[in-house]
Enzyme design. Structure first.
Site, PDB file in Angstrom:
ATOM      1  CB  SER A 107      -0.953  -0.057   1.190  1.00 12.71           C
ATOM      2  OG  SER A 107      -1.986   0.902   1.066  1.00 12.71           O
ATOM      3  CG  ASP A 218      -7.148  -2.813  -2.912  1.00 10.41           C
ATOM      4  OD1 ASP A 218      -7.785  -1.980  -2.228  1.00 10.41           O
ATOM      5  OD2 ASP A 218      -5.912  -2.939  -2.863  1.00 10.41           O
ATOM      6  CG  HIS A 249      -5.693  -2.541   0.754  1.00  5.70           C
ATOM      7  ND1 HIS A 249      -5.139  -2.121  -0.439  1.00  5.70           N
ATOM      8  CD2 HIS A 249      -4.977  -1.918   1.747  1.00  5.70           C
ATOM      9  CE1 HIS A 249      -4.151  -1.275  -0.197  1.00  5.70           C
ATOM     10  NE2 HIS A 249      -4.022  -1.140   1.121  1.00  5.70           N
TER      11      HIS A 249
END
Length: 274
Positions: A107, A218, A249
């Site tokens: 991320s 996601d 995610h």
């Protein structure tokens, strides 16, 4: 699993807490870069897989996160965070001077890892990006625009359900005192916008092998935007893509994590063998 060890480094903006998952005779070092609002302790399952594969694993709590210094979730310049990760890499190199290094970023950590590879790619053997914030990610600019109209950044916390189809993952995240559960902050949003542009303009990391992992459900960092950024970053270098149907995610915490870890290990076996 070997007990983790904790270190403290002098970072660019205060002390940085670093966790090491040691290996007595590592084949390689794995550096981990965590995501926004969380901390490196959430990556113990990843570290367990990597140490079993022969790695010594190191990862910091980024500035403003976890046990590191700084106002919570405030990152004024991601270049400083990249420099902090470099300090962690030097710590690992001191302990293990003659083994290859791989970098795994998730991320926000994917953005950090991408920029790290642009700056220090010659020191890496492989780059792994999981649900990376890279390419045309619209969230920071949208929140800044809303803040400009209303005077403050909207409080839109990360939904625990967006992380994984496993409800235990969301419950653990929601109860974790080291996880930030409040709104994003203006300096960090501005830093995201700048660094997304910097990485987009920073050139490819070829010939560094790159593995991209992403859930196709996601909703925090949608895969189509990341695809643009990842392919630009890879350039004409070797790129391996694994997009998981139904996954959200945090693919390392997903219900199909065994498949994800198998793909990770297969990729690492390939690059370490060359």
């Amino acid at each position: 699993m070997t007990d983790a060890r904790d270190h403290t480094l002098d970072g660019t903006r205060g002390t940085i807490a670093v966790r090491e998952w040691p290996h007595p005779r590592p084949r390689y070092v794995a550096l981990l870069a965590h995501g926004y609002g969380e901390h490196i302790g959430r990556y113990a399952p990843v570290a367990e897989v990597l140490t079993a594969h022969g790695a010594a694993v190191f990862g910091p709590d980024h500035t403003g996160h976890g046990r590191s210094a700084g106002e919570r979730v405030v990152i004024e310049d991601f270049e400083d965070v990249v420099t902090d990760v470099r300090a962690v890499a030097e710590l690992s190199r001191t302990a293990h001077p003659d083994v290859p290094a791989v970098l795994v970023g998730h991320s926000m950590g994917g953005l950090i890892a991408a920029r790290y590879a642009q700056r220090y790619g010659a020191t890496l053997t492989a780059l792994v990006l999981s649900g990376p914030v890279i390419g045309p990610w619209e969230t920071p600019a949208r929140l800044l625009a809303e803040a400009g109209r209303h005077g403050e950044v909207p409080d839109v916390p990360v939904s625990p359900a967006a992380l994984s189809r496993d409800p235990a993952v969301g419950a653990s995240y929601a109860a974790d005192p080291l996880v930030w559960h409040g709104p994003m902050k203006r300096p960090t949003l501005k830093a995201f916008v700048r660094t997304l542009a910097t990485v987009a303009d920073g050139g490819s990391v070829a010939p560094l092998p790159l593995l991209w992992l992403h859930g196709d459900d996601d909703r925090l960092v949608p895969s189509p935007g990341s695809r643009t950024g990842v392919r630009r970053l890879a350039g004409d270098g070797p790129l391996t893509e694994r997009i998981y149907p139904g996954a959200r995610h945090e693919v390392f915490h997903e219900t199909n994590k065994a498949e994800v870890f198998a793909d990770l290990i297969r990729f690492l076996d390939g690059v370490l063998a060359t």
